[in-house]
Design a protein around this motif. Structure first.
Motif, PDB file in Angstrom:
ATOM      1  N   HIS A 111       1.721  40.392 102.694  1.00 27.88           N
ATOM      2  CA  HIS A 111       1.293  40.267 101.423  1.00 27.88           C
ATOM      3  C   HIS A 111       2.476  41.197 100.324  1.00 27.88           C
ATOM      4  O   HIS A 111       3.298  42.081 100.494  1.00 27.88           O
ATOM      5  CB  HIS A 111       0.315  41.181 100.647  1.00 27.88           C
ATOM      6  CG  HIS A 111      -0.606  40.827 100.267  1.00 27.88           C
ATOM      7  ND1 HIS A 111      -0.251  41.468  98.386  1.00 27.88           N
ATOM      8  CD2 HIS A 111      -1.856  39.808  99.439  1.00 27.88           C
ATOM      9  CE1 HIS A 111      -1.001  40.935  98.103  1.00 27.88           C
ATOM     10  NE2 HIS A 111      -1.697  40.609  98.595  1.00 27.88           N
ATOM     11  N   PRO A 112       2.867  40.748  98.766  1.00 29.98           N
ATOM     12  CA  PRO A 112       3.911  40.993  97.703  1.00 29.98           C
ATOM     13  C   PRO A 112       3.171  42.727  97.629  1.00 29.98           C
ATOM     14  O   PRO A 112       4.252  43.334  97.907  1.00 29.98           O
ATOM     15  CB  PRO A 112       3.501  40.988  96.763  1.00 29.98           C
ATOM     16  CG  PRO A 112       2.957  39.068  97.481  1.00 29.98           C
ATOM     17  CD  PRO A 112       1.694  39.652  98.705  1.00 29.98           C
ATOM     18  N   HIS A 113       1.894  43.379  97.925  1.00 27.65           N
ATOM     19  CA  HIS A 113       1.747  44.584  97.630  1.00 27.65           C
ATOM     20  C   HIS A 113       1.659  45.682  99.028  1.00 27.65           C
ATOM     21  O   HIS A 113       1.287  46.091  99.309  1.00 27.65           O
ATOM     22  CB  HIS A 113      -0.262  44.531  96.881  1.00 27.65           C
ATOM     23  CG  HIS A 113      -0.028  44.608  95.694  1.00 27.65           C
ATOM     24  ND1 HIS A 113      -1.541  44.080  95.385  1.00 27.65           N
ATOM     25  CD2 HIS A 113       0.544  43.136  95.439  1.00 27.65           C
ATOM     26  CE1 HIS A 113      -0.676  43.462  93.815  1.00 27.65           C
ATOM     27  NE2 HIS A 113      -0.444  43.021  94.029  1.00 27.65           N
ATOM     28  N   TYR A 131      -3.463  34.394  89.454  1.00 29.09           N
ATOM     29  CA  TYR A 131      -3.905  35.457  90.580  1.00 29.09           C
ATOM     30  C   TYR A 131      -5.552  34.648  90.708  1.00 29.09           C
ATOM     31  O   TYR A 131      -6.162  34.979  89.833  1.00 29.09           O
ATOM     32  CB  TYR A 131      -3.589  37.085  90.534  1.00 29.09           C
ATOM     33  CG  TYR A 131      -2.416  37.406  90.310  1.00 29.09           C
ATOM     34  CD1 TYR A 131      -1.507  36.398  92.054  1.00 29.09           C
ATOM     35  CD2 TYR A 131      -1.772  38.470  89.927  1.00 29.09           C
ATOM     36  CE1 TYR A 131       0.010  37.150  91.276  1.00 29.09           C
ATOM     37  CE2 TYR A 131      -0.885  38.598  90.237  1.00 29.09           C
ATOM     38  CZ  TYR A 131       0.174  38.071  90.755  1.00 29.09           C
ATOM     39  OH  TYR A 131       1.547  38.721  90.452  1.00 29.09           O
ATOM     40  N   VAL A 132      -6.224  35.332  91.550  1.00 30.37           N
ATOM     41  CA  VAL A 132      -7.546  35.137  91.931  1.00 30.37           C
ATOM     42  C   VAL A 132      -7.873  36.856  92.100  1.00 30.37           C
ATOM     43  O   VAL A 132      -7.347  37.617  93.546  1.00 30.37           O
ATOM     44  CB  VAL A 132      -7.987  34.837  93.405  1.00 30.37           C
ATOM     45  CG1 VAL A 132      -9.202  34.506  93.024  1.00 30.37           C
ATOM     46  CG2 VAL A 132      -7.777  32.707  93.267  1.00 30.37           C
ATOM     47  N   SER A 169      -0.151  34.757  98.172  1.00 33.60           N
ATOM     48  CA  SER A 169       0.282  34.759  96.358  1.00 33.60           C
ATOM     49  C   SER A 169      -0.040  34.752  95.225  1.00 33.60           C
ATOM     50  O   SER A 169       0.428  35.468  94.043  1.00 33.60           O
ATOM     51  CB  SER A 169       1.601  33.925  96.104  1.00 33.60           C
ATOM     52  OG  SER A 169       0.423  32.243  96.496  1.00 33.60           O
ATOM     53  N   ALA A 170      -2.104  34.593  96.232  1.00 34.30           N
ATOM     54  CA  ALA A 170      -2.748  34.487  95.172  1.00 34.30           C
ATOM     55  C   ALA A 170      -3.477  35.158  94.793  1.00 34.30           C
ATOM     56  O   ALA A 170      -4.250  36.441  94.523  1.00 34.30           O
ATOM     57  CB  ALA A 170      -3.648  33.233  94.781  1.00 34.30           C
ATOM     58  N   VAL A 202      -4.511  25.946  91.836  1.00 32.23           N
ATOM     59  CA  VAL A 202      -3.067  27.285  91.466  1.00 32.23           C
ATOM     60  C   VAL A 202      -2.216  27.636  92.190  1.00 32.23           C
ATOM     61  O   VAL A 202      -0.944  27.350  91.813  1.00 32.23           O
ATOM     62  CB  VAL A 202      -4.211  28.359  91.217  1.00 32.23           C
ATOM     63  CG1 VAL A 202      -2.563  29.348  90.682  1.00 32.23           C
ATOM     64  CG2 VAL A 202      -4.472  27.866  89.654  1.00 32.23           C
ATOM     65  N   LYS A 203      -1.980  27.355  93.870  1.00 30.70           N
ATOM     66  CA  LYS A 203      -1.074  27.037  94.794  1.00 30.70           C
ATOM     67  C   LYS A 203      -0.450  25.962  94.277  1.00 30.70           C
ATOM     68  O   LYS A 203       1.313  26.185  93.896  1.00 30.70           O
ATOM     69  CB  LYS A 203      -0.887  27.315  95.532  1.00 30.70           C
ATOM     70  CG  LYS A 203      -0.288  27.065  96.654  1.00 30.70           C
ATOM     71  CD  LYS A 203      -0.816  27.207  97.968  1.00 30.70           C
ATOM     72  CE  LYS A 203       0.317  26.494  99.423  1.00 30.70           C
ATOM     73  NZ  LYS A 203       1.282  25.294  98.568  1.00 30.70           N
ATOM     74  N   ILE A 204      -0.481  24.818  94.091  1.00 32.64           N
ATOM     75  CA  ILE A 204       0.558  23.264  93.054  1.00 32.64           C
ATOM     76  C   ILE A 204       0.923  24.485  92.346  1.00 32.64           C
ATOM     77  O   ILE A 204       2.279  23.290  91.727  1.00 32.64           O
ATOM     78  CB  ILE A 204       0.116  22.144  94.286  1.00 32.64           C
ATOM     79  CG1 ILE A 204      -0.978  22.196  95.085  1.00 32.64           C
ATOM     80  CG2 ILE A 204      -0.046  21.273  93.796  1.00 32.64           C
ATOM     81  CD1 ILE A 204       0.069  21.978  96.188  1.00 32.64           C
ATOM     82  N   ALA A 205       0.203  23.924  91.760  1.00 35.33           N
ATOM     83  CA  ALA A 205       1.188  24.528  90.134  1.00 35.33           C
ATOM     84  C   ALA A 205       1.930  25.219  89.746  1.00 35.33           C
ATOM     85  O   ALA A 205       3.345  24.789  89.170  1.00 35.33           O
ATOM     86  CB  ALA A 205      -0.633  24.795  88.954  1.00 35.33           C
TER      87      ALA A 205
END
Length: 797
Positions: A679-681, A591-592, A565-566, A517-520
């Motif tokens: 982290h975004p949060h 996300y995970v 990011s995940a 998912v990171k690469i996607a």
């Protein structure tokens, strides 16, 4: 015997003791009547693709052999896996023919992940690389040069299939998951067929062994089909495979017992007619099974088709190098000519091998000839690299309002029971886009309310078959994870609830998925997808009847280690926060998400309005349990049971040390504690200071391992004033409160630490009194075998 002895290519299996009549169980399939044009196209497509795949491993210059090879034309580092490529290319060529002839929607899942040269070569030939990378890999001489020369070097495609590969939804870096992912992809995708090639080395893995049973969870009325292709070339990296040492009778018996019709394709002298006939047969069998189900006359225990394809490992490559057998042995697995960039004799072997494909006739000036293109589907949307379900298919859920599912604050409620009611409504409103994948723990985890509106999807159970159930339960975490991945990557949304202690079984699968998912996310042509969602319950804090074996919160750390990011980790403190959190994560994308909560009845602290505000912030002061103004000490709860102990500690301190000003904070979004910008949060420095002050002692009571939380807090101001307690790997079959005590997170431990760190007169006596209280409670538990009656009474302030 000091090593693997290979004295002949493609050594046969020892004969079994089984009766020859077993061979009658195999499917009897006529060879296809292929015309001369199709036969020629199949062969030339394969020759061109095999050339490109081999050249990708070796060449950096002279990629069309326009001059004699010299050492400078060869890459300084030879990276890649040749042995599996010819078999993958063979299958790809026949899938092209099948799609061209029938217009079928197909997605090819390739289990041997290091077969990237095969996939990339065929993707270039069909024009899919040009579609998604028009400036880099067009069907021109320069485009072909780029495909070959950039492979497995910085800035180019890696040696394994990944999210940059058109048509791929499975990376294969860690073997064993391709088959389960394929079945997840076809669920609720009635028009999709996924041929899945499983390497015979990969087939030795535990996850693959359980995934063969996935046909038992596939309702042909509502879902598509998977065509498993066991690619049996006999060897792993340096040894023979288990399946390569099984004779046909053993293979037929095994897979017939699983529920398949088996067709063995192994006649290399007429491989095209043989495989084409098997492919046509498989398609017709799938249509027959689906047709019956879609006319409401489902076949009980249908025997789904599968193909066992036997080809030599490294087929069409060098036969021997330096007197050692290469084709048909493990030595073709990676680099069949290991010193082609150093040794002139090896360089000549490489030149002879590559020249054998007659590339100049097949790809004149870098353009595929008409015969190669003739078997490729004319409709771009049908090409294996351009099937929309693999990259642009997200269908968001229709989520009901979560608020009507909440309960009154001040009561006790099971967060899982309350959540189960909400999930039941989600299932009712989303009959084709939501599923729960659960390792036989739905009812144990008290999420069974969903069964009010839907059922399980076990097709071999007469009471659940052909009913379109939204729940799949199987005692294989690996298979459930694979189903979830395939389902998510093809546009739908799933949920994986599990016992906390056993989610770690899929730790590495989750990490592999997050890498994909990171690469996607970095590939512009891949569109958005839903998050992958876990609910972790039956936690260590309430495993009083299972004991130490069921106490392990380590999956939290596995998610924390992902890219910011995940990674998302939530520990909602009560039932209302749990429902709000689930509403949030099921709306999220890419996300995970890990949500941790209790299945037992616990305190409901917040009203639905307060829960919404609290979850939005991720952390807040609980004013009902806190002093006004500046505190002397801050008590922080992160997790259901440990938060209850924090609030009870605040109640105890109000009684024992009323002069000590206590602030109670709850953290529901674990990532807010991460240092600002990591982290975004993450809370800003100002928001962190507002919650935790600049200099006052902070005592964290954390559900997971203390080292995880210390890592998150590193970099925050005044870490020296922060005390972190959490699960200490202490446990047994005992009472819930005793689990708090043995891990030093009970109310008595928290209160004692607060007094020790705070400015309180008579510390020693107060701490001694608290210790006596703890000792008396433990003596009661030991004598009575239960917790005191008032231990979980709601605190009063």
């Amino acid at each position: 015997m000091t090593g693997q002895i290979i004295d002949e290519p493609n050594p046969p299996a020892l004969p079994s003791q089984l009766d020859d009549s077993i061979l009658n169980l195999a499917a009897k399939v006529e060879k296809a009547k292929l015309g001369d044009d199709d036969m020629k196209s199949l062969k030339e497509f394969r020759r061109a693709a095999c050339y490109i795949a081999a050249a990708m491993i070796f060449l950096k210059h002279n990629t069309l052999l326009e001059e004699p090879l010299v050492l400078e034309h060869v890459k300084p580092r030879l990276l890649g896996h040749w042995g599996t490529c010819p078999g993958i290319i063979l299958v790809w060529s026949h899938l092209n023919l099948l799609i061209r002839n029938h217009g079928t929607d197909m997605m090819f899942v390739i289990g041997p992940g290091h077969g990237a040269p095969a996939a990339l070569a065929t993707l270039w030939l069909e024009g899919s690389l040009e579609k998604f990378y028009p400036d880099e890999y067009p069907q021109t001489k320069q485009g072909l040069h780029n495909v070959i020369s950039r492979f497995s070097v910085s800035g180019g495609f890696p040696s394994h299939i990944n999210a940059e590969t058109p048509g791929a939804i499975h990376e294969g870096g860690e073997l064993g998951y391709a088959l389960a992912v394929s079945f997840g992809a076809v669920m609720d995708n009635p028009n999709l067929i996924v041929p899945c090639i499983v390497g015979d080395g990969e087939a030795e893995s535990g996850p693959t062994a359980t995934a063969w049973h996935a046909i038992k969870y596939l309702d042909p009325k509502e879902s598509g089909a998977v065509l498993p292709i066991l690619h049996l070339n006999g060897f792993k990296i340096s040894e023979r495979t288990i399946f390569g040492c099984m004779d046909d009778k053993e293979l037929i018996t095994l897979f017939t017992g699983y529920g398949y019709q088996v067709r063995i394709v192994d006649e290399m002298s007429d491989i095209d007619r043989n495989l084409a006939g098997a492919m046509e047969w498989a398609l017709q069998e799938i249509r027959h099974i689906q047709g019956a189900a879609r006319k409401d006359k489902p076949i009980a225990k249908p025997r789904w088709p599968m193909i066992i394809l036997k080809t030599p490992k490294g087929w069409t490559g060098p036969k021997e190098v330096d007197g050692e057998i290469i084709e048909g042995s493990f030595r073709s697995h990676q680099i069949p000519i290991k010193a082609a960039n150093k040794n002139p004799e090896h360089l000549k072997m490489l030149g002879d091998w590559l020249s054998s494909y007659n590339v100049n006739k097949l790809l004149p000036n870098g353009k595929p000839v008409r015969d190669i293109l003739a078997i490729i589907p004319k409709d771009d949307s049908k090409k294996l690299g351009q099937i929309k379900a693999s990259y642009d298919c997200y269908n968001p859920l229709n989520l009901p309002d979560w608020r009507p599912f909440t309960v009154e604050s001040g009561a006790h409620a099971s967060a899982m029971k309350v959540l189960g009611e909400y999930l039941a409504e989600i299932a009712r409103q989303n009959p084709n886009d939501f599923r729960m994948f659960c390792p036989d723990e739905l009812e144990s985890n008290k999420l069974d309310a969903i069964l009010k509106h839907t059922g399980r999807n076990f097709q071999w159970d007469p009471h659940s078959r052909a009913r379109g159930g939204r729940v799949i339960e199987m005692l294989s975490e690996h298979t459930m994870q694979g189903f979830l991945q395939g389902y998510t990557l093809t546009g739908r949304t799933g949920l994986f609830p599990s016992y906390e202690s056993f989610l770690g079984i899929v730790h590495t699968m989750m990490v592999q998925y997050s890498k994909f998912v990171k690469i996607a996310r970095e590939v512009p042509w891949r569109k958005e997808m839903s998050s992958i969602n876990y609910v972790e319950t039956s936690t260590w804090a309430r495993q009083e009847h299972n004991g130490f074996s069921h106490q392990n919160p380590s999956f939290i750390g596995a998610v924390l280690n992902l890219k910011p990011s995940a990674a998302r980790v939530y520990l909602p403190p009560d039932a209302n926060c749990m429902v709000e959190t689930m509403n949030h994560v099921l709306r999220s994308k890419g996300y995970v998400n890990l949500v941790v909560g209790s299945k037992q009845e616990t305190a409901v602290w917040l009203s639905k309005e307060d829960a919404a505000e609290h979850c939005k912030k991720g952390a807040s002061v609980w004013k009902f349990a806190s002093c006004e103004g500046e505190p002397d000490v801050i008590l922080v709860g992160i997790g259901v049971e440990v938060t209850f102990e924090v609030v009870k500690a605040a109640e105890l301190l109000k009684e024992l040390a009323p002069e000590l000003k206590v602030r109670v904070v709850n953290v529901t979004d674990l990532m807010v504690l991460n240092e600002q910008d990591l982290h975004p949060h993450s809370l800003t420095k100002e928001a962190f200071k507002e919650l935790f002050t600049e200099d006052k002692p902070v005592i964290f009571n954390y559900h997971g391992y203390p080292t995880e939380l210390r890592g998150l807090l590193f970099g925050r101001p005044g870490v020296h004033r922060m005390k972190v307690s959490g699960y200490m790997e202490e446990g047994s079959t005992t009472t819930p409160f005793d689990m708090m005590a043995v891990n030093r997170v009970s109310r008595f431990d928290v209160a004692s630490q607060a007094i020790e760190w705070g400015d309180v007169e008579g510390k020693e006596k107060l701490i001694a009194d608290i210790d006596n209280n703890l000792k008396a409670t433990k003596e009661f538990i030991e004598k009575e075998g239960r917790d005191p009656d008032d231990i979980y009474d709601m605190p009063k302030f």
